[in-house]
Motif scaffolding. Structure first.
Motif, mmCIF file in Angstrom:
data_model
loop_
_atom_site.group_PDB
_atom_site.id
_atom_site.type_symbol
_atom_site.label_atom_id
_atom_site.label_comp_id
_atom_site.label_asym_id
_atom_site.label_seq_id
_atom_site.Cartn_x
_atom_site.Cartn_y
_atom_site.Cartn_z
ATOM 1 N N GLN A 33 0.785 -1.183 0.043
ATOM 2 C CA GLN A 33 -0.069 0.064 -0.006
ATOM 3 C C GLN A 33 0.824 1.304 -0.120
ATOM 4 O O GLN A 33 2.050 1.472 0.715
ATOM 5 N N LEU A 34 0.299 2.203 -0.850
ATOM 6 C CA LEU A 34 1.133 3.507 -0.708
ATOM 7 C C LEU A 34 0.637 4.575 0.222
ATOM 8 O O LEU A 34 1.343 5.321 0.565
ATOM 9 N N GLN A 35 -0.506 4.464 0.971
ATOM 10 C CA GLN A 35 -1.033 5.237 1.976
ATOM 11 C C GLN A 35 -0.176 4.634 3.266
ATOM 12 O O GLN A 35 -0.017 3.373 3.714
ATOM 13 N N VAL A 36 0.529 5.619 4.133
ATOM 14 C CA VAL A 36 1.272 5.154 5.079
ATOM 15 C C VAL A 36 1.023 6.070 6.257
ATOM 16 O O VAL A 36 0.571 6.980 6.391
ATOM 17 N N ASN A 37 1.593 5.400 7.396
ATOM 18 C CA ASN A 37 1.663 6.099 8.603
ATOM 19 C C ASN A 37 3.152 6.276 9.192
ATOM 20 O O ASN A 37 4.004 5.501 8.718
ATOM 21 N N VAL A 38 3.457 7.268 9.681
ATOM 22 C CA VAL A 38 4.958 7.573 9.972
ATOM 23 C C VAL A 38 5.060 7.253 11.361
ATOM 24 O O VAL A 38 4.318 7.801 12.184
ATOM 25 N N VAL A 39 6.092 6.564 11.617
ATOM 26 C CA VAL A 39 6.547 6.080 13.105
ATOM 27 C C VAL A 39 7.962 6.810 13.235
ATOM 28 O O VAL A 39 8.900 6.715 12.390
ATOM 29 N N SER A 40 7.855 7.644 14.466
ATOM 30 C CA SER A 40 9.040 8.574 14.738
ATOM 31 C C SER A 40 9.928 7.931 15.714
ATOM 32 O O SER A 40 9.486 7.475 16.745
ATOM 33 N N ILE A 41 11.203 7.818 15.571
ATOM 34 C CA ILE A 41 12.099 7.150 16.558
ATOM 35 C C ILE A 41 12.957 8.405 17.021
ATOM 36 O O ILE A 41 13.964 8.698 16.061
ATOM 37 N N THR A 42 13.127 8.679 18.176
ATOM 38 C CA THR A 42 13.837 9.740 18.576
ATOM 39 C C THR A 42 14.833 9.125 19.651
ATOM 40 O O THR A 42 14.535 8.207 20.574
ATOM 41 N N VAL A 43 15.946 9.584 20.227
ATOM 42 C CA VAL A 43 16.941 8.992 21.095
ATOM 43 C C VAL A 43 17.092 10.459 22.325
ATOM 44 O O VAL A 43 17.398 11.536 21.695
ATOM 45 N N CYS A 44 16.891 10.265 23.603
ATOM 46 C CA CYS A 44 17.071 10.790 24.636
ATOM 47 C C CYS A 44 18.541 10.903 25.181
ATOM 48 O O CYS A 44 18.763 9.638 25.503
ATOM 49 N N GLY A 45 19.448 11.649 24.949
ATOM 50 C CA GLY A 45 20.911 11.630 25.282
ATOM 51 C C GLY A 45 21.871 11.605 24.350
ATOM 52 O O GLY A 45 22.975 11.542 24.556
ATOM 53 N N ASN A 46 21.194 12.209 23.217
ATOM 54 C CA ASN A 46 22.344 12.314 22.376
ATOM 55 C C ASN A 46 22.847 13.663 22.030
ATOM 56 O O ASN A 46 23.542 14.401 21.064
ATOM 57 N N GLY A 47 22.245 14.606 22.974
ATOM 58 C CA GLY A 47 22.672 15.961 22.787
ATOM 59 C C GLY A 47 21.942 17.103 21.756
ATOM 60 O O GLY A 47 22.200 18.204 21.584
ATOM 61 N N VAL A 48 20.872 16.378 21.111
ATOM 62 C CA VAL A 48 20.076 17.108 20.168
ATOM 63 C C VAL A 48 18.752 17.000 20.811
ATOM 64 O O VAL A 48 18.094 16.168 20.974
ATOM 65 N N VAL A 49 18.128 18.262 20.821
ATOM 66 C CA VAL A 49 16.620 18.349 21.111
ATOM 67 C C VAL A 49 15.788 18.021 19.867
ATOM 68 O O VAL A 49 15.895 18.639 18.945
ATOM 69 N N GLU A 50 15.036 16.949 19.928
ATOM 70 C CA GLU A 50 14.504 16.445 19.044
ATOM 71 C C GLU A 50 12.815 16.496 19.322
ATOM 72 O O GLU A 50 12.506 16.976 20.320
ATOM 73 N N SER A 51 12.015 16.072 18.369
ATOM 74 C CA SER A 51 10.611 16.124 18.425
ATOM 75 C C SER A 51 10.065 15.437 19.776
ATOM 76 O O SER A 51 10.429 14.226 19.952
ATOM 77 N N GLY A 52 9.493 16.047 20.748
ATOM 78 C CA GLY A 52 8.720 15.746 21.918
ATOM 79 C C GLY A 52 9.708 15.853 23.192
ATOM 80 O O GLY A 52 9.360 15.538 24.028
ATOM 81 N N GLU A 53 11.099 16.276 22.886
ATOM 82 C CA GLU A 53 11.870 16.688 23.839
ATOM 83 C C GLU A 53 11.851 18.191 24.353
ATOM 84 O O GLU A 53 11.893 19.009 23.401
ATOM 85 N N GLN A 54 11.968 18.526 25.584
ATOM 86 C CA GLN A 54 12.339 19.860 26.101
ATOM 87 C C GLN A 54 13.652 20.043 25.987
ATOM 88 O O GLN A 54 13.849 21.397 25.899
ATOM 89 N N CYS A 55 14.364 19.178 26.047
ATOM 90 C CA CYS A 55 16.024 19.676 26.311
ATOM 91 C C CYS A 55 16.699 18.104 25.908
ATOM 92 O O CYS A 55 16.095 17.177 26.075
#
Length: 334
Positions: A33-55
């Motif tokens: 299927q070409l209709q998709v859902n996007v799963v986001s994988i982020t890491v807390c502790g890599n020194g980069v403020v990513e989606s869903g992180e405050q710091c």
């Protein structure tokens, strides 16, 4: 290094950012299927403020007096008191944690597997949202999978994705959207009569139902506040023979699930109500009245290991070997 990947989930197999993602179905008729859902994988502790992180202060994350916690939220450290002794502060060793969150079905049980072994379960809220965490993992690459089960005992497809875990950091897997369950009320329907196609998804979701053989037809409906959907499909437009149906869900234009499992029915000259499946006597190792990949993974864990449980040793010879897998294959339901 920034460690964030957006994974594209397909029904079947897809490749995104060099990572294979599987949404496993139970029928070979299931297509990409070409209709998709996007799963986001982020890491807390890599020194980069990513989606869903405050710091994210990297290795400096920790409790007060650190400004950023090990969960990448800002610490609320109260005002300092008077001068004290010259004690030293030792930051605790960061934990290795993987958090999972997404949508299933209201009040449904959501099961998480790691490398084909069940490691956690949780109950989704009335809004179908769920979250769970596992900790104490060693650094490395893992295959995680989630599935849920609706109020009628119908199980979703197994949504599977790989995650690379780094020691001492928190990995967040969010945006999981489990595909709807599906069932029909007839195994054979007289051409021209309606067949009820129903299942469960997240509440107030737009449901697209596909019915296909040589030609594919689509129908739309909306799930109710309990996530239940029902569509009476007019079989006048279908030819005689076997047809296949599946469904997917969406919420606005933001979240779109993959298609769920495929089931079949026959269009003929008579109507035959679908029979309730009898209880399975062997091979159902997790007692869900099915014999499928979950049971296979449990048996695989005990393969050639000493003292397997009697429920896994299907022929009672004190070991799990190919004979037990042959018995399981006989009772296989998918």
């Amino acid at each position: 290094m920034i460690y964030k990947r957006f994974l594209t989930i397909f029904t079947g197999v897809a490749i995104a950012a060099g990572i294979l993602i599987f949404a496993m179905g139970s029928n070979a008729q299931e297509s990409l299927q070409l209709q998709v859902n996007v799963v986001s994988i982020t890491v807390c502790g890599n020194g980069v403020v990513e989606s869903g992180e405050q710091c994210d202060a990297g290795g400096a994350n920790g409790p007060c007096p650190a400004t950023c916690s090990t969960f990448c939220t800002t610490n609320s450290c109260g005002g300092g008191g008077g001068g004290g002794g010259g004690g030293s502060y030792t930051s605790p060793t960061p934990q290795t944690v993987v958090n999972f969150s997404g949508r299933a079905y209201p009040k449904s049980t959501v099961t998480l597997l790691k490398d084909a072994q069940i490691v956690a379960t949780t109950i989704a809220g009335v809004d179908a949202n769920f979250q769970m965490s596992i900790s104490g993992l060693s650094a490395g690459n893992y295959i995680f999978a989630v599935y849920s089960e609706d109020k009628n005992g119908n199980r979703s497809t197994l949504l599977t994705f790989p995650v690379s875990v780094t020691s001492g950091v928190t990995t967040n897997v969010s945006g999981i959207f489990i595909a709807p369950t599906i069932d029909v009320d007839k195994s054979e329907v007289k051409r021209g009569d309606n067949i009820a196609i129903f299942g469960q998804s997240t509440p107030q979701a737009d449901i697209v139902i596909s019915v296909s053989s040589e030609e594919e037809f689509f129908a739309k409906t909306i799930s109710d506040r309990d996530g239940i959907y029902l569509h009476n499909f007019d079989t006048t437009i279908l030819d005689y023979g076997v047809h296949y149906t599946k469904s997917k869900a969406s919420i606005g234009n933001l979240l779109i699930s993959s298609y769920g499992r495929v089931i079949s029915f026959k269009v003929g000259t008579i109507t035959v109500l679908k029979e309730i499946k009898p209880e399975i006597s062997k091979g159902d190792l997790n007692n869900d009245n099915r014999v499928n990949l979950v049971d296979f993974s449990i048996a695989a864990y005990w393969y050639k290991r000493p003292s397997p449980p009697s429920s896994v040793d299907l022929n009672g010879d004190g070991k799990v070997d190919l004979v037990d897998f042959s018995i399981m294959a006989y009772y296989w339901t998918g």
